[in-house]
Design a protein around this motif. Sequence first.
Motif, PDB file in Angstrom:
ATOM      1  N   THR A   1      53.486  15.842   1.633  1.00 27.62           N
ATOM      2  CA  THR A   1      54.191  14.565   1.653  1.00 27.62           C
ATOM      3  C   THR A   1      54.353  14.055   3.079  1.00 27.62           C
ATOM      4  OG1 THR A   1      56.379  15.602   1.761  1.00 27.62           O
ATOM      5  CG2 THR A   1      55.491  15.135  -0.438  1.00 27.62           C
ATOM      6  N   ILE A   2      54.430  12.735   3.206  1.00 31.19           N
ATOM      7  CA  ILE A   2      54.742  12.081   4.472  1.00 31.19           C
ATOM      8  C   ILE A   2      55.940  11.182   4.219  1.00 31.19           C
ATOM      9  CG2 ILE A   2      53.939  10.561   6.310  1.00 31.19           C
ATOM     10  CD1 ILE A   2      51.086  11.386   5.665  1.00 31.19           C
ATOM     11  N   LYS A   3      57.021  11.436   4.929  1.00 29.75           N
ATOM     12  CA  LYS A   3      58.249  10.667   4.761  1.00 29.75           C
ATOM     13  C   LYS A   3      58.300   9.556   5.794  1.00 29.75           C
ATOM     14  CE  LYS A   3      63.305  11.136   4.575  1.00 29.75           C
ATOM     15  NZ  LYS A   3      63.395  10.449   3.263  1.00 29.75           N
ATOM     16  N   ASN A   4      58.555   8.355   5.344  1.00 25.55           N
ATOM     17  CA  ASN A   4      58.625   7.217   6.249  1.00 25.55           C
ATOM     18  C   ASN A   4      59.858   7.285   7.146  1.00 25.55           C
ATOM     19  OD1 ASN A   4      56.273   5.717   5.430  1.00 25.55           O
ATOM     20  ND2 ASN A   4      57.339   5.260   3.513  1.00 25.55           N
ATOM     21  N   LYS A   5      59.706   6.784   8.363  1.00 29.87           N
ATOM     22  CA  LYS A   5      60.804   6.711   9.318  1.00 29.87           C
ATOM     23  C   LYS A   5      60.939   5.268   9.815  1.00 29.87           C
ATOM     24  CE  LYS A   5      60.249  11.449  11.052  1.00 29.87           C
ATOM     25  NZ  LYS A   5      60.033  12.291  12.259  1.00 29.87           N
ATOM     26  N   ASP A   6      62.147   4.943  10.269  1.00 31.14           N
ATOM     27  CA  ASP A   6      62.411   3.622  10.837  1.00 31.14           C
ATOM     28  C   ASP A   6      62.285   3.682  12.358  1.00 31.14           C
ATOM     29  OD1 ASP A   6      63.367   1.953   8.468  1.00 31.14           O
ATOM     30  OD2 ASP A   6      64.671   3.689   8.308  1.00 31.14           O
ATOM     31  N   PHE A   7      61.702   2.635  12.930  1.00 37.90           N
ATOM     32  CA  PHE A   7      61.524   2.560  14.376  1.00 37.90           C
ATOM     33  C   PHE A   7      61.945   1.177  14.869  1.00 37.90           C
ATOM     34  CE2 PHE A   7      58.362   5.504  12.682  1.00 37.90           C
ATOM     35  CZ  PHE A   7      58.627   6.642  13.428  1.00 37.90           C
ATOM     36  N   GLU A   8      62.510   1.145  16.069  1.00 40.18           N
ATOM     37  CA  GLU A   8      62.947  -0.131  16.640  1.00 40.18           C
ATOM     38  C   GLU A   8      62.880  -0.105  18.148  1.00 40.18           C
ATOM     39  OE1 GLU A   8      65.834  -0.941  18.541  1.00 40.18           O
ATOM     40  OE2 GLU A   8      66.433   1.155  18.750  1.00 40.18           O
ATOM     41  N   LEU A   9      62.816  -1.299  18.717  1.00 43.92           N
ATOM     42  CA  LEU A   9      62.929  -1.497  20.163  1.00 43.92           C
ATOM     43  C   LEU A   9      63.611  -2.835  20.369  1.00 43.92           C
ATOM     44  CD1 LEU A   9      62.306  -0.534  23.025  1.00 43.92           C
ATOM     45  CD2 LEU A   9      60.097  -1.686  22.857  1.00 43.92           C
ATOM     46  N   THR A  10      64.686  -2.851  21.157  1.00 42.72           N
ATOM     47  CA  THR A  10      65.523  -4.043  21.291  1.00 42.72           C
ATOM     48  C   THR A  10      65.804  -4.341  22.762  1.00 42.72           C
ATOM     49  OG1 THR A  10      66.603  -3.462  19.206  1.00 42.72           O
ATOM     50  CG2 THR A  10      67.696  -5.112  20.566  1.00 42.72           C
TER      51      THR A  10
END
Length: 296
Positions: free
Chosen positions: A73-82
């Motif tokens: 399985t590959i679990k999705n992750k959240d990414f951000e840059l602000t």
Amino acid sequence: MIINPQTLRGIYVAFNTLFNKALSTADPQYKAIATVTPSTTDTETYAWLGDIPGMREWIGDREIQNLTASDYTIKNKDFELTIGVDRNAIEDDKIGLYNPSIEMLAQSAAMHPDELVFDLLGSGFQKTCYDGQPFFSNQHKVGDKAVPNKTTAQLSLEAYIAARSAMMSITNSKGRALNLVPDTLVVPPALEAKAREILVADYISGTRNTMQGTAKPLVVPQLAGHDAAWYLLCTSRPLKPLIYQERKKVRFVSKTDEKDDNVFNRKQFLYGADSRGNAGFGFWQMAYGSDGSAKG
């Protein structure tokens, strides 16, 4: 400049246009070695990873191939840059000073999959793939045999030839050749010259280079720090050695309402990028890696 909803909307539109233009001109490298797969939930299971079947003569009933050999399985992750834009910069009509920051924001967002994908190569001697073994291992099982896709040899013409031969000799569980022909040699910046010597040079130490053009060198800045490691890949199949799982494409967002805490408390207008996804391993058979730890 007077700050009002119309002004803020105009700034957002200008920044969004700048962001999307920079995003479209970025040139990430991950698609050269990773298949981009869409995702519709928080985790995707790649049950079909396993043995690679081949065609057979049709005698009697069809032979159903087992495509549920894996629970990888590959679990999705959240990414951000602000980034934050000071209110005074807008009032003083200095918003143009932030244009390069918006462009860099887009560049960083576009290149982020490179970080995820190429980090997998660097950690592939420890992180496991669908069969429970490290992606680069001497203990991959094909039928009753242990098949390696790992070496410790330093990059050289001889080591490249050996790795190429090993990859092309891999069979499936029924002993049939997989016809995997490596076409990409991935190296860190420290090995660029050696990789180009092996794959591009007409002569090596005065001898005709018989391996010239058998693969293309791919130099990856994200692999700096793994300066002795190198990776030979087959990327010509519908599924490449690695997987980039895309749940949500990069988007440009803002938080600029006068009532927002960032504006009220810190007089900052926020602009950022976010995305959702992750990377994982595909078929180990399509990759051969060396950590370069052998003594020269």
